[in-house]
Design a protein around this motif. Structure first.
Motif, PDB file in Angstrom:
ATOM      1  N   PRO A   1      36.662 -20.675  24.633  1.00  0.00           N
ATOM      2  CA  PRO A   1      36.804 -22.122  24.818  1.00  0.00           C
ATOM      3  C   PRO A   1      35.513 -22.933  24.727  1.00  0.00           C
ATOM      4  O   PRO A   1      35.556 -24.117  24.414  1.00  0.00           O
ATOM      5  CB  PRO A   1      37.418 -22.242  26.215  1.00  0.00           C
ATOM      6  N   ASP A   2      34.363 -22.300  24.977  1.00  0.00           N
ATOM      7  CA  ASP A   2      33.097 -23.034  24.979  1.00  0.00           C
ATOM      8  C   ASP A   2      32.227 -22.798  23.756  1.00  0.00           C
ATOM      9  O   ASP A   2      31.273 -23.549  23.540  1.00  0.00           O
ATOM     10  CB  ASP A   2      32.282 -22.678  26.226  1.00  0.00           C
ATOM     11  N   SER A   3      32.507 -21.766  22.968  1.00  0.00           N
ATOM     12  CA  SER A   3      31.666 -21.483  21.814  1.00  0.00           C
ATOM     13  C   SER A   3      32.408 -20.622  20.795  1.00  0.00           C
ATOM     14  O   SER A   3      33.409 -19.986  21.120  1.00  0.00           O
ATOM     15  CB  SER A   3      30.375 -20.778  22.244  1.00  0.00           C
ATOM     16  N   ALA A   4      31.890 -20.628  19.583  1.00  0.00           N
ATOM     17  CA  ALA A   4      32.435 -19.802  18.510  1.00  0.00           C
ATOM     18  C   ALA A   4      31.297 -19.454  17.567  1.00  0.00           C
ATOM     19  O   ALA A   4      30.289 -20.166  17.503  1.00  0.00           O
ATOM     20  CB  ALA A   4      33.540 -20.543  17.763  1.00  0.00           C
ATOM     21  N   ALA A   5      31.457 -18.350  16.841  1.00  0.00           N
ATOM     22  CA  ALA A   5      30.451 -17.953  15.864  1.00  0.00           C
ATOM     23  C   ALA A   5      31.155 -17.282  14.699  1.00  0.00           C
ATOM     24  O   ALA A   5      32.136 -16.558  14.885  1.00  0.00           O
ATOM     25  CB  ALA A   5      29.425 -17.008  16.487  1.00  0.00           C
ATOM     26  N   MET A   6      30.643 -17.550  13.497  1.00  0.00           N
ATOM     27  CA  MET A   6      31.216 -16.946  12.308  1.00  0.00           C
ATOM     28  C   MET A   6      30.118 -16.691  11.287  1.00  0.00           C
ATOM     29  O   MET A   6      29.117 -17.397  11.241  1.00  0.00           O
ATOM     30  CB  MET A   6      32.297 -17.836  11.714  1.00  0.00           C
TER      31      MET A   6
END
Length: 94
Positions: free
Chosen positions: A37-42
């Motif tokens: 919910p607070d971060s994502a990475a790709m």
């Protein structure tokens, strides 16, 4: 990964479409590393893209097309450079 696969992945166009800080479409995505919910990475064809925000969620993921769609409040978009093969130990023992 074969040389042909690597060339195909690099040929994927990489674009970001951010609509009102609430909807984000990313193309040129090779791999989704994480999403909470607070971060994502790709991993993209132009390096690792990290997002920070609130209530982030993946609404669509199609790695064959290299496309990810997210919703939530986007506060930060940050790229980090692609790592070179071998890293520190490889350079140390050359």
């Amino acid at each position: 990964m074969t040389k042909a696969e690597a060339q195909n992945n690099n040929a994927l166009p990489h674009d970001l479409i951010l609509e009102g800080r609430g909807k984000l479409t990313v193309t040129g995505v090779r791999r989704m590393l994480r999403c909470d919910p607070d971060s994502a990475a790709m991993e993209t064809t132009k390096g690792t893209l990290t997002l920070a925000g609130a209530q982030l969620s993946v609404t669509s993921l199609d790695l064959d097309k290299g496309e990810v769609k997210l919703t939530g409040r986007v506060d930060v978009l940050e790229y980090t450079a692609q790592r070179t093969a071998g890293g520190f130990l490889h350079r140390l023992f050359r």
